[in-house]
Design a protein around this motif. Structure first.
Motif, PDB file in Angstrom:
ATOM      1  N   UNK A  26       0.831  -1.209   0.000  1.00  0.00           N
ATOM      2  CA  UNK A  26       0.000   0.000   0.000  1.00  0.00           C
ATOM      3  C   UNK A  26       0.860   1.251   0.000  1.00  0.00           C
ATOM      4  N   UNK A  27       1.924   1.258   0.803  1.00  0.00           N
ATOM      5  CA  UNK A  27       2.798   2.435   0.879  1.00  0.00           C
ATOM      6  C   UNK A  27       3.538   2.675  -0.440  1.00  0.00           C
ATOM      7  N   UNK A  28       3.930   1.588  -1.123  1.00  0.00           N
ATOM      8  CA  UNK A  28       4.581   1.747  -2.438  1.00  0.00           C
ATOM      9  C   UNK A  28       3.611   2.409  -3.416  1.00  0.00           C
ATOM     10  N   UNK A  29       2.354   1.929  -3.434  1.00  0.00           N
ATOM     11  CA  UNK A  29       1.359   2.490  -4.350  1.00  0.00           C
ATOM     12  C   UNK A  29       1.072   3.962  -4.027  1.00  0.00           C
ATOM     13  N   UNK A  30       0.900   4.266  -2.734  1.00  0.00           N
ATOM     14  CA  UNK A  30       0.630   5.646  -2.325  1.00  0.00           C
ATOM     15  C   UNK A  30       1.829   6.534  -2.643  1.00  0.00           C
ATOM     16  N   UNK A  31       3.041   6.045  -2.350  1.00  0.00           N
ATOM     17  CA  UNK A  31       4.261   6.822  -2.627  1.00  0.00           C
ATOM     18  C   UNK A  31       4.427   7.087  -4.117  1.00  0.00           C
ATOM     19  N   UNK A  79       4.667  -0.037  -9.672  1.00  0.00           N
ATOM     20  CA  UNK A  79       3.254  -0.310  -9.392  1.00  0.00           C
ATOM     21  C   UNK A  79       3.022  -1.820  -9.297  1.00  0.00           C
ATOM     22  N   UNK A  80       3.684  -2.581 -10.162  1.00  0.00           N
ATOM     23  CA  UNK A  80       3.552  -4.040 -10.134  1.00  0.00           C
ATOM     24  C   UNK A  80       4.091  -4.649  -8.850  1.00  0.00           C
ATOM     25  N   UNK A  81       5.202  -4.117  -8.352  1.00  0.00           N
ATOM     26  CA  UNK A  81       5.760  -4.608  -7.077  1.00  0.00           C
ATOM     27  C   UNK A  81       4.756  -4.351  -5.960  1.00  0.00           C
ATOM     28  N   UNK A  82       4.268  -3.118  -5.882  1.00  0.00           N
ATOM     29  CA  UNK A  82       3.281  -2.784  -4.851  1.00  0.00           C
ATOM     30  C   UNK A  82       1.993  -3.565  -5.019  1.00  0.00           C
ATOM     31  N   UNK A  83       1.568  -3.746  -6.259  1.00  0.00           N
ATOM     32  CA  UNK A  83       0.329  -4.457  -6.533  1.00  0.00           C
ATOM     33  C   UNK A  83       0.400  -5.938  -6.217  1.00  0.00           C
ATOM     34  N   UNK A  84       1.531  -6.566  -6.518  1.00  0.00           N
ATOM     35  CA  UNK A  84       1.642  -8.005  -6.249  1.00  0.00           C
ATOM     36  C   UNK A  84       1.644  -8.271  -4.753  1.00  0.00           C
ATOM     37  N   UNK A  85       2.217  -7.350  -3.997  1.00  0.00           N
ATOM     38  CA  UNK A  85       2.177  -7.459  -2.538  1.00  0.00           C
ATOM     39  C   UNK A  85       0.739  -7.299  -2.053  1.00  0.00           C
ATOM     40  N   UNK A  86      -0.034  -6.506  -2.776  1.00  0.00           N
ATOM     41  CA  UNK A  86      -1.436  -6.263  -2.406  1.00  0.00           C
ATOM     42  C   UNK A  86      -2.371  -7.298  -3.040  1.00  0.00           C
ATOM     43  N   UNK A  87      -1.803  -8.382  -3.535  1.00  0.00           N
ATOM     44  CA  UNK A  87      -2.565  -9.520  -4.058  1.00  0.00           C
ATOM     45  C   UNK A  87      -3.429  -9.216  -5.281  1.00  0.00           C
ATOM     46  N   UNK A  88      -2.821  -8.632  -6.327  1.00  0.00           N
ATOM     47  CA  UNK A  88      -3.534  -8.489  -7.591  1.00  0.00           C
ATOM     48  C   UNK A  88      -3.377  -9.789  -8.385  1.00  0.00           C
ATOM     49  N   UNK A  89      -4.139  -9.930  -9.432  1.00  0.00           N
ATOM     50  CA  UNK A  89      -4.084 -11.124 -10.267  1.00  0.00           C
ATOM     51  C   UNK A  89      -2.757 -11.154 -11.031  1.00  0.00           C
ATOM     52  N   UNK A  90      -1.936 -12.162 -10.764  1.00  0.00           N
ATOM     53  CA  UNK A  90      -0.573 -12.226 -11.294  1.00  0.00           C
ATOM     54  C   UNK A  90      -0.503 -12.512 -12.792  1.00  0.00           C
ATOM     55  N   UNK A  91      -1.543 -13.091 -13.349  1.00  0.00           N
ATOM     56  CA  UNK A  91      -1.552 -13.379 -14.783  1.00  0.00           C
ATOM     57  C   UNK A  91      -2.218 -12.230 -15.538  1.00  0.00           C
ATOM     58  N   UNK A  92      -3.297 -11.723 -14.985  1.00  0.00           N
ATOM     59  CA  UNK A  92      -4.084 -10.694 -15.651  1.00  0.00           C
ATOM     60  C   UNK A  92      -3.376  -9.336 -15.706  1.00  0.00           C
ATOM     61  N   UNK A 113      -3.460   5.957  -8.139  1.00  0.00           N
ATOM     62  CA  UNK A 113      -2.570   5.137  -7.312  1.00  0.00           C
ATOM     63  C   UNK A 113      -2.739   5.444  -5.822  1.00  0.00           C
ATOM     64  N   UNK A 114      -2.861   6.712  -5.477  1.00  0.00           N
ATOM     65  CA  UNK A 114      -3.059   7.099  -4.077  1.00  0.00           C
ATOM     66  C   UNK A 114      -4.358   6.493  -3.551  1.00  0.00           C
TER      67      UNK A 114
END
Length: 192
Positions: free
Chosen positions: A69-74, A127-140, A182-183
């Motif tokens: 979350x902090x990566x995405x907000x930052x 964004x991908x690093x922050x998103x994968x930590x936040x459990x987004x769909x890894x294939x999509x 992103x924020x």
């Protein structure tokens, strides 16, 4: 699924503004250039998810959620700040992807699209690093980023070449929208 779509749009929306500017300047992207853009975007997105999963395996769940979350907000704050800050006239492709037409041929060829693709993919890497930590769909997510990036760029070029009034929009509007998205996503993920 919705997070993957929102993050993909946020990662790619700058491409719309760049495409509009290309269209206004009558600059086209070659077919091989578009293929290179797609492949690099896909590769960078998958790499970012790999790094995010690595972090997720090292730290406990609550901490990775906070980090993501902090990566995405930052990233959102940084992108918004950069969009609002006055830019110096600088032909560095990483600061200004529009300047990737090095030979002024009005065609982005394979070599030039390589630089453009890397410049456009830098945001999606973080964004991908922050998103994968936040459990987004890894294939999509990587597929959507690549598709949206290419679609926004192509549609922007089409709009720019047909509707000159879009040129009156501030050049930084798409970056600002991306940063705000992103924020919002990062804040949402922090509390859910």
């Amino acid at each position: 699924m919705l997070n993957s779509i929102l993050l993909s749009v946020s990662s790619s929306i700058d491409s719309l503004g760049i495409g509009i500017t290309y269209g206004i300047k009558n600059t086209k992207i070659s077919l091989i250039g578009k293929i290179i853009l797609f492949i690099i975007s896909l590769t960078m997105s998958y790499f970012s998810l790999f790094l995010g999963n690595l972090i997720q395996n090292i730290f406990p769940t609550f901490l990775t959620k906070l980090i993501g979350s902090l990566i995405l907000i930052s990233m959102g704050i940084y992108i918004s700040f950069e969009a609002l800050k006055k830019q110096d006239v600088n032909c560095n492709v990483f600061n200004n992807p529009i300047s990737s037409d090095f030979d002024n041929s009005q065609i982005i060829d394979s070599k030039e699209s390589l630089f453009l693709a890397v410049a456009l993919s830098l945001d999606s890497l973080c964004i991908g690093i922050g998103g994968s930590i936040s459990n987004i769909n890894l294939i999509l997510f990587p597929l959507l980023v690549s598709i949206f990036q290419l679609s926004f760029l192509s549609f922007g070029t089409f709009l720019g070449s047909h509707i000159n009034k879009f040129y009156k929009l501030p050049k930084n509007i798409w970056s600002l929208i991306s940063g705000i998205l992103l924020i919002l996503i990062g804040t949402f993920k922090l509390f859910i």
